[in-house]
Scaffold this motif. Structure first.
Motif, mmCIF file in Angstrom:
data_model
loop_
_atom_site.group_PDB
_atom_site.id
_atom_site.type_symbol
_atom_site.label_atom_id
_atom_site.label_comp_id
_atom_site.label_asym_id
_atom_site.label_seq_id
_atom_site.Cartn_x
_atom_site.Cartn_y
_atom_site.Cartn_z
ATOM 1 N N VAL A 16 0.840 -1.201 0.000
ATOM 2 C CA VAL A 16 0.000 0.000 0.000
ATOM 3 C C VAL A 16 0.875 1.252 0.000
ATOM 4 N N THR A 17 1.923 1.261 0.803
ATOM 5 C CA THR A 17 2.826 2.406 0.880
ATOM 6 C C THR A 17 3.516 2.644 -0.462
ATOM 7 N N ILE A 18 4.000 1.598 -1.071
ATOM 8 C CA ILE A 18 4.667 1.730 -2.375
ATOM 9 C C ILE A 18 3.676 2.204 -3.430
ATOM 10 N N LEU A 19 2.481 1.682 -3.420
ATOM 11 C CA LEU A 19 1.458 2.083 -4.379
ATOM 12 C C LEU A 19 1.101 3.555 -4.213
ATOM 13 N N LEU A 20 0.925 4.025 -2.976
ATOM 14 C CA LEU A 20 0.623 5.435 -2.730
ATOM 15 C C LEU A 20 1.770 6.343 -3.206
ATOM 16 N N PHE A 21 2.992 5.912 -2.969
ATOM 17 C CA PHE A 21 4.138 6.691 -3.428
ATOM 18 C C PHE A 21 4.147 6.810 -4.951
ATOM 19 N N LEU A 22 3.908 5.709 -5.648
ATOM 20 C CA LEU A 22 3.898 5.734 -7.109
ATOM 21 C C LEU A 22 2.767 6.590 -7.663
ATOM 22 N N VAL A 23 1.598 6.488 -7.073
ATOM 23 C CA VAL A 23 0.459 7.297 -7.521
ATOM 24 C C VAL A 23 0.749 8.780 -7.310
ATOM 25 N N THR A 24 1.299 9.137 -6.151
ATOM 26 C CA THR A 24 1.651 10.525 -5.871
ATOM 27 C C THR A 24 2.700 11.019 -6.857
ATOM 28 N N PHE A 25 3.686 10.225 -7.137
ATOM 29 C CA PHE A 25 4.748 10.567 -8.080
ATOM 30 C C PHE A 25 4.174 10.822 -9.473
ATOM 31 N N ILE A 26 3.288 9.960 -9.938
ATOM 32 C CA ILE A 26 2.680 10.105 -11.260
ATOM 33 C C ILE A 26 1.804 11.350 -11.322
ATOM 34 N N ILE A 27 1.010 11.593 -10.305
ATOM 35 C CA ILE A 27 0.142 12.780 -10.283
ATOM 36 C C ILE A 27 0.979 14.049 -10.279
#
Length: 132
Positions: A16-27
């Motif tokens: 979940v933490t890695i997924l949130l980081f990637l989504v934030t990075f992409i946005i």
């Protein structure tokens, strides 16, 4: 002496933490708009304001209070070539090429400013962080 083998396993919260980081990075990077700037030159004299496109190479003169100031656009860079002022500081300012940069011949009252033609009129009057 025994060597312990450590098993490194990702737990559900790690995913979940890695997924949130990637989504934030992409946005974050999708919000950065890379638009092509169309730069123009605005030349202010006591009598008139002239506007030229920086894409075309040219030389021209404008009339100031002391006489003719010769301005040159070459390879998307602008410079003052000659001026009737006594100190010639405007010539020694060199070439400018980015939005917001300017050249000035104060004795002849000629100001050359590079502007982004795509910039909003409201936005161009806002102070930047350096102004404070």
């Amino acid at each position: 002496m025994s060597i312990k083998k450590h098993n490194f396993l990702l737990k559900p919260l790690d995913f979940v933490t890695i997924l949130l980081f990637l989504v934030t990075f992409i946005i974050f990077f999708s919000m950065i708009k890379t638009k092509a700037q169309k730069l123009i030159i605005e030349i202010s004299t006591p009598e008139e304001i002239y506007t030229y496109d920086m894409a075309s190479n040219r030389e021209f003169s404008v009339e100031g209070t002391l006489g003719q100031t010769k301005i040159k656009i070459l390879d998307k860079k602008v410079s003052i070539m000659s001026s009737p002022c006594s100190n010639k500081t405007c010539i020694h300012q060199g070439k400018i090429s980015k939005a917001g940069q300017w050249l000035c011949c104060a004795p002849n009252q000629v100001i050359v400013v590079i502007k982004d033609s795509g910039q909003d009129a409201e936005k161009s009057n806002e102070p930047d962080a350096i102004s404070f």
